[in-house]
Write a protein that holds these residues in place. Sequence first.
Motif, PDB file in Angstrom:
ATOM      1  N   ALA A  39      95.528   3.409 -95.143  1.00 13.38           N
ATOM      2  CA  ALA A  39      94.924   2.180 -95.667  1.00 13.38           C
ATOM      3  C   ALA A  39      95.022   1.075 -94.626  1.00 13.38           C
ATOM      4  O   ALA A  39      96.070   0.875 -94.007  1.00 13.38           O
ATOM      5  CB  ALA A  39      95.635   1.758 -96.948  1.00 13.38           C
ATOM      6  N   THR A  40      93.912   0.343 -94.422  1.00 12.04           N
ATOM      7  CA  THR A  40      93.890  -0.746 -93.434  1.00 12.04           C
ATOM      8  C   THR A  40      93.362  -2.056 -94.013  1.00 12.04           C
ATOM      9  O   THR A  40      93.489  -3.101 -93.383  1.00 12.04           O
ATOM     10  CB  THR A  40      93.014  -0.354 -92.232  1.00 12.04           C
ATOM     11  OG1 THR A  40      91.705   0.016 -92.708  1.00 12.04           O
ATOM     12  CG2 THR A  40      93.619   0.825 -91.471  1.00 12.04           C
ATOM     13  N   LYS A  41      92.754  -2.016 -95.219  1.00 13.10           N
ATOM     14  CA  LYS A  41      92.218  -3.230 -95.839  1.00 13.10           C
ATOM     15  C   LYS A  41      92.435  -3.181 -97.346  1.00 13.10           C
ATOM     16  O   LYS A  41      92.548  -2.097 -97.924  1.00 13.10           O
ATOM     17  CB  LYS A  41      90.715  -3.367 -95.555  1.00 13.10           C
ATOM     18  CG  LYS A  41      90.340  -3.380 -94.088  1.00 13.10           C
ATOM     19  CD  LYS A  41      88.829  -3.310 -93.912  1.00 13.10           C
ATOM     20  CE  LYS A  41      88.444  -3.123 -92.449  1.00 13.10           C
ATOM     21  NZ  LYS A  41      86.978  -2.964 -92.284  1.00 13.10           N
ATOM     22  N   LYS A  42      92.473  -4.350 -97.959  1.00 12.18           N
ATOM     23  CA  LYS A  42      92.638  -4.435 -99.409  1.00 12.18           C
ATOM     24  C   LYS A  42      91.744  -5.535 -99.954  1.00 12.18           C
ATOM     25  O   LYS A  42      91.601  -6.596 -99.339  1.00 12.18           O
ATOM     26  CB  LYS A  42      94.088  -4.744 -99.767  1.00 12.18           C
ATOM     27  CG  LYS A  42      94.345  -4.855-101.273  1.00 12.18           C
ATOM     28  CD  LYS A  42      95.756  -5.321-101.577  1.00 12.18           C
ATOM     29  CE  LYS A  42      95.894  -6.809-101.321  1.00 12.18           C
ATOM     30  NZ  LYS A  42      97.204  -7.338-101.802  1.00 12.18           N
ATOM     31  N   VAL A  43      91.129  -5.257-101.101  1.00  7.13           N
ATOM     32  CA  VAL A  43      90.368  -6.294-101.802  1.00  7.13           C
ATOM     33  C   VAL A  43      90.796  -6.306-103.262  1.00  7.13           C
ATOM     34  O   VAL A  43      91.178  -5.275-103.814  1.00  7.13           O
ATOM     35  CB  VAL A  43      88.836  -6.060-101.726  1.00  7.13           C
ATOM     36  CG1 VAL A  43      88.331  -6.206-100.310  1.00  7.13           C
ATOM     37  CG2 VAL A  43      88.444  -4.718-102.319  1.00  7.13           C
ATOM     38  N   VAL A  44      90.742  -7.480-103.845  1.00 10.85           N
ATOM     39  CA  VAL A  44      90.960  -7.632-105.285  1.00 10.85           C
ATOM     40  C   VAL A  44      89.660  -8.165-105.852  1.00 10.85           C
ATOM     41  O   VAL A  44      89.139  -9.190-105.389  1.00 10.85           O
ATOM     42  CB  VAL A  44      92.122  -8.597-105.587  1.00 10.85           C
ATOM     43  CG1 VAL A  44      92.288  -8.763-107.102  1.00 10.85           C
ATOM     44  CG2 VAL A  44      93.413  -8.086-104.970  1.00 10.85           C
ATOM     45  N   VAL A  45      89.100  -7.458-106.830  1.00 12.59           N
ATOM     46  CA  VAL A  45      87.817  -7.846-107.411  1.00 12.59           C
ATOM     47  C   VAL A  45      87.953  -7.957-108.922  1.00 12.59           C
ATOM     48  O   VAL A  45      88.921  -7.470-109.512  1.00 12.59           O
ATOM     49  CB  VAL A  45      86.716  -6.816-107.057  1.00 12.59           C
ATOM     50  CG1 VAL A  45      86.515  -6.742-105.557  1.00 12.59           C
ATOM     51  CG2 VAL A  45      87.055  -5.441-107.618  1.00 12.59           C
ATOM     52  N   THR A  46      86.971  -8.588-109.531  1.00  7.40           N
ATOM     53  CA  THR A  46      86.970  -8.717-110.992  1.00  7.40           C
ATOM     54  C   THR A  46      85.670  -8.162-111.541  1.00  7.40           C
ATOM     55  O   THR A  46      84.599  -8.310-110.939  1.00  7.40           O
ATOM     56  CB  THR A  46      87.112 -10.187-111.425  1.00  7.40           C
ATOM     57  OG1 THR A  46      86.067 -10.958-110.821  1.00  7.40           O
ATOM     58  CG2 THR A  46      88.463 -10.741-111.014  1.00  7.40           C
ATOM     59  N   THR A  47      85.785  -7.499-112.688  1.00  3.48           N
ATOM     60  CA  THR A  47      84.598  -6.979-113.357  1.00  3.48           C
ATOM     61  C   THR A  47      83.954  -8.104-114.160  1.00  3.48           C
ATOM     62  O   THR A  47      84.600  -9.098-114.502  1.00  3.48           O
ATOM     63  CB  THR A  47      84.972  -5.833-114.306  1.00  3.48           C
ATOM     64  OG1 THR A  47      85.899  -6.323-115.278  1.00  3.48           O
ATOM     65  CG2 THR A  47      85.596  -4.679-113.550  1.00  3.48           C
ATOM     66  N   LYS A  48      82.706  -7.934-114.458  1.00  5.98           N
ATOM     67  CA  LYS A  48      81.978  -8.944-115.218  1.00  5.98           C
ATOM     68  C   LYS A  48      82.285  -8.796-116.706  1.00  5.98           C
ATOM     69  O   LYS A  48      82.287  -7.695-117.246  1.00  5.98           O
ATOM     70  CB  LYS A  48      80.475  -8.781-114.974  1.00  5.98           C
ATOM     71  CG  LYS A  48      79.635  -9.889-115.576  1.00  5.98           C
ATOM     72  CD  LYS A  48      78.168  -9.683-115.218  1.00  5.98           C
ATOM     73  CE  LYS A  48      77.313 -10.794-115.811  1.00  5.98           C
ATOM     74  NZ  LYS A  48      75.877 -10.612-115.468  1.00  5.98           N
TER      75      LYS A  48
END
Length: 260
Positions: free
Chosen positions: A95-104
């Motif tokens: 792993a080299t990147k991380k994102v935190v996202v939100t669902t609609k």
Amino acid sequence: MMKKVAMVAAAAAMVLPLGLGAIAPAMGTTTAFAATKTAAKKTTYNLKSATTLKKTAYHVKTGKPTLFSGAFAADRAKVTFAKKGTLKTGTTYYATKKVVVTTKATKKAKAKTMTCVYVKTANGKVKGWVAFGDLAAGKATKKAVVKKATKKATTKKAVKADKATGKTYTLLKAKTLKKTAYHYKAAAPAFYTGKFAADQSKVTLTKKGVLPASKTFYATKEITVKQNKKNVKYLYVTNNKTKGFVQANKLTAGAFKAAD
């Protein structure tokens, strides 16, 4: 306005060093991700944060987590995931990147937060985004492959294989003999089939077995071949079902007698 600009900048900078950050799975990560990945082939999420990570090893314990490609919007804090394959157990991913996202949010469900990491194999052939909750820290440990023991060739099989191997010699002479009795005194000599070439002076001798003990054999033909740079004579002998060519020097003239 400033917060939105910051999110867009983070999305655009996913390919650039952003500083190290710790991976921390968000609540409801796996459940939310599973719900959205089956809903559509491509799904767009609101981008909450984006971080570059120190290269860290992970593996899959069970199942086949879905692997996604990620397309980041250039003018807004959005990311679109599209399924591109699955990960498997027994392989190490980095792993080299991380994102935190939100669902609609919908009428039936509230908006949920999930964490995804960008992973790839050591050779770079497999790479993409995966739900962080589907991974376990550390390198994969491959199970030892136990090879089935192969049975050793038995003496019988070895003899059979030896029988099937024929050798071709130059035929120097061939003649018919008056039926003459022979026997052997020492170890049982081998006897061979003889295949004669139609257009050249060649003969191929293939082992059939060994002569049976305490028998009289009758020679009716004689051939001379070039074998290991020497002239070697073979006699064609018969005794009921046993018939073939035997080296002449392995036989003794005369019928077999018990006193022998």
